[in-house]
Scaffold this motif. Structure first.
Motif, PDB file in Angstrom:
ATOM      1  N   GLY A  42       0.859  -1.188   0.000  1.00  0.00           N
ATOM      2  CA  GLY A  42       0.000   0.000   0.000  1.00  0.00           C
ATOM      3  C   GLY A  42       0.888   1.227   0.000  1.00  0.00           C
ATOM      4  N   GLU A  43       0.787   2.037   1.056  1.00  0.00           N
ATOM      5  CA  GLU A  43       1.630   3.221   1.169  1.00  0.00           C
ATOM      6  C   GLU A  43       2.740   3.041   2.191  1.00  0.00           C
ATOM      7  OE1 GLU A  43      -0.404   6.905   1.571  1.00  0.00           O
ATOM      8  OE2 GLU A  43      -1.876   6.417   0.045  1.00  0.00           O
ATOM      9  N   ARG A  44       2.842   1.864   2.787  1.00  0.00           N
ATOM     10  CA  ARG A  44       3.872   1.590   3.803  1.00  0.00           C
ATOM     11  C   ARG A  44       5.011   0.776   3.206  1.00  0.00           C
ATOM     12  NH1 ARG A  44       1.103  -0.982   8.920  1.00  0.00           N
ATOM     13  NH2 ARG A  44       3.287  -1.125   9.408  1.00  0.00           N
ATOM     14  N   VAL A  45       6.215   1.058   3.671  1.00  0.00           N
ATOM     15  CA  VAL A  45       7.369   0.251   3.263  1.00  0.00           C
ATOM     16  C   VAL A  45       7.276  -1.078   3.995  1.00  0.00           C
ATOM     17  CG1 VAL A  45       9.870   0.067   3.270  1.00  0.00           C
ATOM     18  CG2 VAL A  45       8.809   2.262   2.827  1.00  0.00           C
ATOM     19  N   HIS A  46       7.255  -2.156   3.232  1.00  0.00           N
ATOM     20  CA  HIS A  46       7.126  -3.488   3.812  1.00  0.00           C
ATOM     21  C   HIS A  46       8.498  -4.109   4.069  1.00  0.00           C
ATOM     22  CE1 HIS A  46       5.548  -7.461   4.594  1.00  0.00           C
ATOM     23  NE2 HIS A  46       6.308  -7.950   3.640  1.00  0.00           N
ATOM     24  N   ARG A  47       9.434  -3.903   3.126  1.00  0.00           N
ATOM     25  CA  ARG A  47      10.751  -4.531   3.255  1.00  0.00           C
ATOM     26  C   ARG A  47      11.768  -3.773   2.416  1.00  0.00           C
ATOM     27  NH1 ARG A  47      10.608 -10.430   1.445  1.00  0.00           N
ATOM     28  NH2 ARG A  47      11.672  -9.735  -0.396  1.00  0.00           N
ATOM     29  N   ILE A  48      13.015  -3.748   2.903  1.00  0.00           N
ATOM     30  CA  ILE A  48      14.133  -3.179   2.149  1.00  0.00           C
ATOM     31  C   ILE A  48      15.181  -4.272   2.012  1.00  0.00           C
ATOM     32  CG2 ILE A  48      15.938  -1.427   2.104  1.00  0.00           C
ATOM     33  CD1 ILE A  48      14.148   0.341   3.825  1.00  0.00           C
ATOM     34  N   THR A  55      20.197  -9.640   0.816  1.00  0.00           N
ATOM     35  CA  THR A  55      19.805  -9.787   2.215  1.00  0.00           C
ATOM     36  C   THR A  55      18.710  -8.782   2.563  1.00  0.00           C
ATOM     37  OG1 THR A  55      22.028 -10.484   2.812  1.00  0.00           O
ATOM     38  CG2 THR A  55      20.654  -9.677   4.597  1.00  0.00           C
ATOM     39  N   THR A  56      17.737  -9.204   3.364  1.00  0.00           N
ATOM     40  CA  THR A  56      16.723  -8.280   3.864  1.00  0.00           C
ATOM     41  C   THR A  56      17.365  -7.425   4.949  1.00  0.00           C
ATOM     42  OG1 THR A  56      14.933  -9.804   3.364  1.00  0.00           O
ATOM     43  CG2 THR A  56      14.478  -8.076   4.975  1.00  0.00           C
ATOM     44  N   VAL A  57      17.455  -6.138   4.697  1.00  0.00           N
ATOM     45  CA  VAL A  57      18.112  -5.206   5.613  1.00  0.00           C
ATOM     46  C   VAL A  57      17.124  -4.688   6.650  1.00  0.00           C
ATOM     47  CG1 VAL A  57      19.368  -3.024   5.744  1.00  0.00           C
ATOM     48  CG2 VAL A  57      19.770  -4.578   3.841  1.00  0.00           C
ATOM     49  N   TRP A  58      15.868  -4.500   6.236  1.00  0.00           N
ATOM     50  CA  TRP A  58      14.842  -4.005   7.157  1.00  0.00           C
ATOM     51  C   TRP A  58      13.511  -4.618   6.763  1.00  0.00           C
ATOM     52  CZ3 TRP A  58      10.336  -1.159   6.723  1.00  0.00           C
ATOM     53  CH2 TRP A  58       9.819  -0.658   7.913  1.00  0.00           C
ATOM     54  N   SER A  59      12.770  -5.041   7.756  1.00  0.00           N
ATOM     55  CA  SER A  59      11.446  -5.607   7.531  1.00  0.00           C
ATOM     56  C   SER A  59      10.457  -4.836   8.380  1.00  0.00           C
ATOM     57  CB  SER A  59      11.446  -7.087   7.908  1.00  0.00           C
ATOM     58  OG  SER A  59      10.174  -7.643   7.687  1.00  0.00           O
ATOM     59  N   GLY A  60       9.392  -4.356   7.767  1.00  0.00           N
ATOM     60  CA  GLY A  60       8.418  -3.532   8.464  1.00  0.00           C
ATOM     61  C   GLY A  60       7.537  -4.333   9.395  1.00  0.00           C
ATOM     62  N   LEU A  61       6.723  -3.613  10.134  1.00  0.00           N
ATOM     63  CA  LEU A  61       5.792  -4.234  11.057  1.00  0.00           C
ATOM     64  C   LEU A  61       4.598  -4.792  10.299  1.00  0.00           C
ATOM     65  CD1 LEU A  61       5.735  -1.462  13.787  1.00  0.00           C
ATOM     66  CD2 LEU A  61       7.005  -3.591  13.843  1.00  0.00           C
ATOM     67  N   ASP A  62       4.002  -5.848  10.824  1.00  0.00           N
ATOM     68  CA  ASP A  62       2.764  -6.358  10.261  1.00  0.00           C
ATOM     69  C   ASP A  62       1.656  -5.353  10.546  1.00  0.00           C
ATOM     70  OD1 ASP A  62       3.988  -8.685   9.431  1.00  0.00           O
ATOM     71  OD2 ASP A  62       3.543  -9.745  11.293  1.00  0.00           O
ATOM     72  N   ALA A  63       0.599  -5.412   9.777  1.00  0.00           N
ATOM     73  CA  ALA A  63      -0.521  -4.484   9.981  1.00  0.00           C
ATOM     74  C   ALA A  63      -1.122  -4.661  11.363  1.00  0.00           C
ATOM     75  CB  ALA A  63      -1.575  -4.707   8.902  1.00  0.00           C
ATOM     76  N   ASP A  64      -1.113  -5.886  11.898  1.00  0.00           N
ATOM     77  CA  ASP A  64      -1.686  -6.132  13.221  1.00  0.00           C
ATOM     78  C   ASP A  64      -0.831  -5.519  14.325  1.00  0.00           C
ATOM     79  OD1 ASP A  64      -3.708  -7.506  12.043  1.00  0.00           O
ATOM     80  OD2 ASP A  64      -2.847  -9.481  12.399  1.00  0.00           O
ATOM     81  N   ASP A  65       0.453  -5.370  14.102  1.00  0.00           N
ATOM     82  CA  ASP A  65       1.352  -4.838  15.128  1.00  0.00           C
ATOM     83  C   ASP A  65       1.090  -3.372  15.428  1.00  0.00           C
ATOM     84  OD1 ASP A  65       2.536  -7.276  15.331  1.00  0.00           O
ATOM     85  OD2 ASP A  65       4.255  -6.765  14.072  1.00  0.00           O
ATOM     86  N   SER A  66       0.546  -2.632  14.490  1.00  0.00           N
ATOM     87  CA  SER A  66       0.322  -1.211  14.706  1.00  0.00           C
ATOM     88  C   SER A  66      -1.065  -0.926  15.286  1.00  0.00           C
ATOM     89  CB  SER A  66       0.500  -0.449  13.393  1.00  0.00           C
ATOM     90  OG  SER A  66      -0.487  -0.863  12.469  1.00  0.00           O
TER      91      SER A  66
END
Length: 77
Positions: A42-48, A55-66
């Protein structure tokens, strides 16, 4: 051993240069946050992911976590 005194600049800060640098712990790539490919949800960064080694450097929060309703309150005193 005496350390030299610190000197501070009276010049204004350089506002054109960003301090946000992302590092890959696997291959050592260092680049500004805008120089990394992002996967959006959507409009959120999910993964970098690192473009050099994958390699996955950053993984965003799940929608339920927020969701604030699911957070557990913890006493502080």
């Amino acid at each position: 051993m005496n350390c030299p005194p610190h000197t501070f600049s009276a010049d204004p800060p350089d506002t054109t240069r960003l301090k946000t640098v992302l590092f890959c712990q696997t291959c050592g790539r260092a680049a500004g946050i805008d120089d990394w490919p992002t996967q959006m949800d959507g409009e959120r960064v999910h993964r970098i992911d690192c473009p050099d080694c994958g390699t996955t450097v950053w993984s965003g929060l799940d929608a339920d976590d927020s969701d604030e309703q699911k957070r557990v309150l913890t006493p502080t005193a």
